[in-house]
Design a protein around this motif. Structure first.
Motif, PDB file in Angstrom:
ATOM      1  N   LYS A  94       3.588   4.436  -2.975  1.00  0.00           N
ATOM      2  CA  LYS A  94       3.056   5.424  -1.987  1.00  0.00           C
ATOM      3  C   LYS A  94       3.400   5.426  -0.554  1.00  0.00           C
ATOM      4  O   LYS A  94       2.842   5.982   0.300  1.00  0.00           O
ATOM      5  N   PHE A  95       4.185   4.400  -0.357  1.00  0.00           N
ATOM      6  CA  PHE A  95       4.859   4.092   0.924  1.00  0.00           C
ATOM      7  C   PHE A  95       3.581   3.561   1.983  1.00  0.00           C
ATOM      8  O   PHE A  95       3.686   4.125   3.101  1.00  0.00           O
ATOM      9  N   ASP A  96       2.915   2.856   1.631  1.00  0.00           N
ATOM     10  CA  ASP A  96       2.017   2.165   2.570  1.00  0.00           C
ATOM     11  C   ASP A  96       2.979   1.501   3.542  1.00  0.00           C
ATOM     12  O   ASP A  96       2.464   1.317   4.841  1.00  0.00           O
ATOM     13  N   ASP A  97       4.065   1.010   3.037  1.00  0.00           N
ATOM     14  CA  ASP A  97       4.896   0.299   3.819  1.00  0.00           C
ATOM     15  C   ASP A  97       6.396   0.445   3.253  1.00  0.00           C
ATOM     16  O   ASP A  97       6.562   1.285   2.266  1.00  0.00           O
ATOM     17  N   LEU A  98       7.430  -0.057   3.825  1.00  0.00           N
ATOM     18  CA  LEU A  98       9.110   0.000   3.326  1.00  0.00           C
ATOM     19  C   LEU A  98       9.152  -1.424   2.825  1.00  0.00           C
ATOM     20  O   LEU A  98      10.460  -1.689   2.315  1.00  0.00           O
ATOM     21  N   SER A  99       8.249  -2.026   2.132  1.00  0.00           N
ATOM     22  CA  SER A  99       8.487  -3.413   1.553  1.00  0.00           C
ATOM     23  C   SER A  99       9.306  -3.290   0.515  1.00  0.00           C
ATOM     24  O   SER A  99       9.983  -4.497  -0.093  1.00  0.00           O
ATOM     25  N   LYS A 100       9.396  -2.369  -0.328  1.00  0.00           N
ATOM     26  CA  LYS A 100       9.982  -2.246  -1.802  1.00  0.00           C
ATOM     27  C   LYS A 100      11.686  -2.048  -1.387  1.00  0.00           C
ATOM     28  O   LYS A 100      12.204  -2.026  -2.449  1.00  0.00           O
ATOM     29  N   TRP A 101      11.870  -1.405  -0.296  1.00  0.00           N
ATOM     30  CA  TRP A 101      13.138  -0.602  -0.205  1.00  0.00           C
ATOM     31  C   TRP A 101      14.143  -1.547   0.568  1.00  0.00           C
ATOM     32  O   TRP A 101      13.602  -2.344   1.653  1.00  0.00           O
ATOM     33  N   ASP A 133      -3.382  14.396   5.650  1.00  0.00           N
ATOM     34  CA  ASP A 133      -4.101  13.288   5.875  1.00  0.00           C
ATOM     35  C   ASP A 133      -3.025  12.079   6.132  1.00  0.00           C
ATOM     36  O   ASP A 133      -1.959  12.125   5.345  1.00  0.00           O
ATOM     37  N   GLU A 134      -2.914  11.527   7.217  1.00  0.00           N
ATOM     38  CA  GLU A 134      -1.927  10.934   7.746  1.00  0.00           C
ATOM     39  C   GLU A 134      -1.606   9.583   7.058  1.00  0.00           C
ATOM     40  O   GLU A 134      -0.630   9.165   6.622  1.00  0.00           O
ATOM     41  N   LYS A 135      -2.773   8.853   6.357  1.00  0.00           N
ATOM     42  CA  LYS A 135      -2.467   7.564   5.660  1.00  0.00           C
ATOM     43  C   LYS A 135      -2.035   8.041   4.359  1.00  0.00           C
ATOM     44  O   LYS A 135      -1.086   7.232   3.837  1.00  0.00           O
ATOM     45  N   VAL A 136      -2.358   9.147   3.590  1.00  0.00           N
ATOM     46  CA  VAL A 136      -2.029   9.469   2.254  1.00  0.00           C
ATOM     47  C   VAL A 136      -0.449   9.947   2.367  1.00  0.00           C
ATOM     48  O   VAL A 136       0.337   9.786   1.604  1.00  0.00           O
ATOM     49  N   GLN A 137      -0.129  10.707   3.587  1.00  0.00           N
ATOM     50  CA  GLN A 137       1.104  11.362   3.403  1.00  0.00           C
ATOM     51  C   GLN A 137       2.013  10.590   4.354  1.00  0.00           C
ATOM     52  O   GLN A 137       3.272  11.147   4.453  1.00  0.00           O
TER      53      GLN A 137
END
Length: 416
Positions: A37-44, A66-70
């Motif tokens: 859900k891209f809360d951050d880019l740690s997986k990339w 919704d800034e957080k969700v999107q």
């Protein structure tokens, strides 16, 4: 896996109410191989294959429901290469099982001359993230590609024995599909080599891999077969009974205008003998030719006989990829402002649509309201946003797509 609860089943409102229950039941045993859900880019992992590869950003863009969700992974710069990949939490296979890939794309700067890719790649687990580029082998490439009027489609490319096969007929994006709002792209691949593509949770294309891509077919034209010398392939012939009318060639093409009158001030001595101007002869019908009739000897269009194709492998799953271990975005972006979000790889359409019901669908209208408010506050900045009314006059940099693609009769190409 825990059984689905009542609220979870109720949340799966997708396509039609008639199939929602079936999707809900299927989701109970779904397996998710990757979700972000891209809360951050740690997986990339950002690729370092080229010095000029730009770094993806993190944000929701200038306007959002919704800034957080999107919030997603963004392309902040114009005219740049982008490449990043993420390992699946668990490598999977498409051999004998269903695969569903889903993600959303928002082309926030989709103006009159927008140009940029938005497709994702399914990659082998052997991928070195640091060297990920257009030359890196992949299993499937899926997603939108837009550039002015010339390019507007959803790519679905499969790798087959080292060749990347383009779909023989395009999955076109309609005019209404191309705008600056977030859209959802879903691929469903079945073990019987059929597929379905959904756009915003609505069916967009379906069919079979064998018919839709240039895989080896069961039969082929016999290269040893030649057309017989006495084969008649002329559909029409001149009517041997039709004869040219007597005197036909004596009809002149032009005649003197019978309505023309000699001017009163015409002087034959000074002006010469007066002649009426010429005009087309209404009786003239052009060079004569006999009428055409059906050829009684016509045998039809000749085609070589079909023989068994030695390259065809009966019973082999064309869309079988034994090692799906990563996903990646490898793109050439002309216009900045793209936001990628909610990437999912699973074995269940129901699970993917359930995810979309939570992360995409609730914000469709809110996003439009936010855009309208943004335009009102920034009239000069986005006055042309969302249109396709002016023709794009630039050219894409072909280097972004690798140097081993082909555009030939077999429709093979590494990247578009």
């Amino acid at each position: 896996f825990a059984p689905c609860t009542g609220p979870e089943i109720a949340a799966m409102r997708s396509v039609t109410a008639a199939i929602a229950a079936a999707l809900a039941a299927a989701s109970c045993n779904a397996e998710v191989f990757f979700v972000d859900k891209f809360d951050d880019l740690s997986k990339w992992t950002q690729s370092k294959a080229k010095e000029d590869i730009a770094a993806f950003g993190h944000g929701a863009g200038k306007w959002f429901g919704d800034e957080k969700v999107q919030t997603g992974m963004t392309t902040p710069d114009d005219m740049r290469f982008y490449a990043a990949s993420a390992k699946l939490s668990k490598p999977t296979t498409t051999r004998g099982k269903e695969l569903v890939v889903q993600f959303s794309v928002k082309h926030e700067e989709h103006k009159y001359a927008f140009c940029g890719g938005g497709y994702i790649k399914l990659l082998p687990s052997s991928l070195d993230p640091a060297t990920f580029s257009g030359d890196s082998p992949y299993h499937i490439m899926f997603g939108p590609d837009m550039c002015g009027y010339d390019t507007s489609l959803i790519h679905l490319i499969f790798n087959y024995k080292g060749d990347n096969l383009l779909k023989t007929d395009k999955i076109d994006l309609d005019y209404a599909d191309k705008n600056e709002f977030t859209h959802l792209y879903t691929l469903q691949l079945f073990p019987n080599d059929t597929f379905a593509v959904y756009f915003d949770m609505e069916p967009k294309a379906n069919g079979t891999l064998l018919e839709g891509w240039p895989y080896p077919k069961p039969t082929m034209a016999d290269p040893e077969d030649t057309k017989p010398e006495d084969w008649v392939d002329e559909k029409k012939i001149d009517d041997p009974e039709d004869k040219k009318p007597e005197g036909y060639d004596d009809i002149p093409k032009e005649i003197a205008d019978p309505d023309a009158k000699k001017p009163e001030d015409w002087d034959d001595e000074d002006d010469g003998e007066w002649e009426a101007p010429r005009m087309p002869n209404p009786e003239y019908k052009g060079p004569w030719s006999p009428k055409r009739i059906d050829n009684p000897a016509y045998k039809g269009e000749w085609k070589p006989r079909e023989i068994a194709n030695p390259k065809y492998e009966e019973g082999v799953q064309l869309g079988a990829f034994d090692d799906v271990g990563a996903v990646g975005f490898e793109l050439w972006i002309v216009n900045n402002g793209t936001v990628f979000d909610n990437v999912m790889v699973t074995d269940s359409l129901a699970e993917a649509f359930k995810h979309a019901e939570e992360t995409w669908k609730p914000f469709v209208e809110k996003e439009k309201e936010a855009k309208a408010a943004w335009d009102k506050e920034h009239p000069s900045e986005d006055s042309y946003a969302g249109g396709d009314d002016d023709e794009y006059d630039g050219e894409e940099d072909e280097d972004a797509f690798g140097d081993d693609g082909e555009e030939d009769g077999e429709a093979k190409k590494d990247e578009l």
